[in-house]
Design an enzyme around this catalytic site. Sequence first.
Site, mmCIF file in Angstrom:
data_model
loop_
_atom_site.group_PDB
_atom_site.id
_atom_site.type_symbol
_atom_site.label_atom_id
_atom_site.label_comp_id
_atom_site.label_asym_id
_atom_site.label_seq_id
_atom_site.Cartn_x
_atom_site.Cartn_y
_atom_site.Cartn_z
ATOM 1 N N TYR A 2 75.075 57.879 74.711
ATOM 2 C CA TYR A 2 76.487 57.823 74.589
ATOM 3 C C TYR A 2 77.602 58.890 74.159
ATOM 4 C CZ TYR A 2 75.714 53.306 77.860
ATOM 5 O OH TYR A 2 75.660 52.601 78.435
ATOM 6 N N ASN A 21 79.661 43.987 81.104
ATOM 7 C CA ASN A 21 79.386 44.158 82.657
ATOM 8 C C ASN A 21 78.344 44.198 82.818
ATOM 9 O OD1 ASN A 21 79.340 46.826 81.894
ATOM 10 N ND2 ASN A 21 81.146 47.665 81.812
ATOM 11 N N LYS A 45 72.303 46.875 82.423
ATOM 12 C CA LYS A 45 72.358 46.653 81.652
ATOM 13 C C LYS A 45 71.297 45.346 80.660
ATOM 14 C CE LYS A 45 76.894 48.844 80.872
ATOM 15 N NZ LYS A 45 77.819 49.070 80.717
ATOM 16 N N GLU A 52 72.507 62.718 82.207
ATOM 17 C CA GLU A 52 72.137 61.218 82.336
ATOM 18 C C GLU A 52 70.800 61.139 83.430
ATOM 19 O OE1 GLU A 52 76.128 58.563 82.268
ATOM 20 O OE2 GLU A 52 75.690 58.873 84.146
ATOM 21 N N HIS A 87 75.593 50.331 84.540
ATOM 22 C CA HIS A 87 76.615 51.373 84.133
ATOM 23 C C HIS A 87 75.713 52.767 85.232
ATOM 24 C CE1 HIS A 87 77.509 55.463 81.926
ATOM 25 N NE2 HIS A 87 75.517 55.525 82.931
#
Length: 144
Positions: A51, A114, A11, A128, A117
């Site tokens: 998402y 975080n 990310k 994905e 992913h």
Amino acid sequence: MALERTLSIIKPDGVRRNLIGRIFSRFETNGLTIIATRMHHLSRAEAEGFYAVHKARPFFNDLVTYMTSGPVVISVLEGENAIAKHREIMGATDPKKAAPGTIRADFAESIEANTVHGSDAPETAAFETGWFFRGTEQFSVATR
């Protein structure tokens, strides 16, 4: 054991803090092979589509804003039980609950930022990987 493929995204916070090599090293030392990868700056439409499963959740807009705040590194990983192994290497979504030595325990700034992913199931992984690596482009850099 099953040979699987899974999607991994480093990310914006991980890219911004130059963690790409350190994260890739963790994948490789744990038996995962990076068979496709690219750096990309997601558009709002791409992030919203990717998402979409979270669209009704209160964090959706913040997630999309965060994921479009800088470039990400999108990869397809392959290995025995790759989905479960990748999730184990990543650690719990909340870095405060992540096991020591996991990516999120070591690098995440917060539950929102975080660092990584990963797909959570074979069906999710198929969706994905197809979202980011379509058609003949998919896995064109495979080592096999």
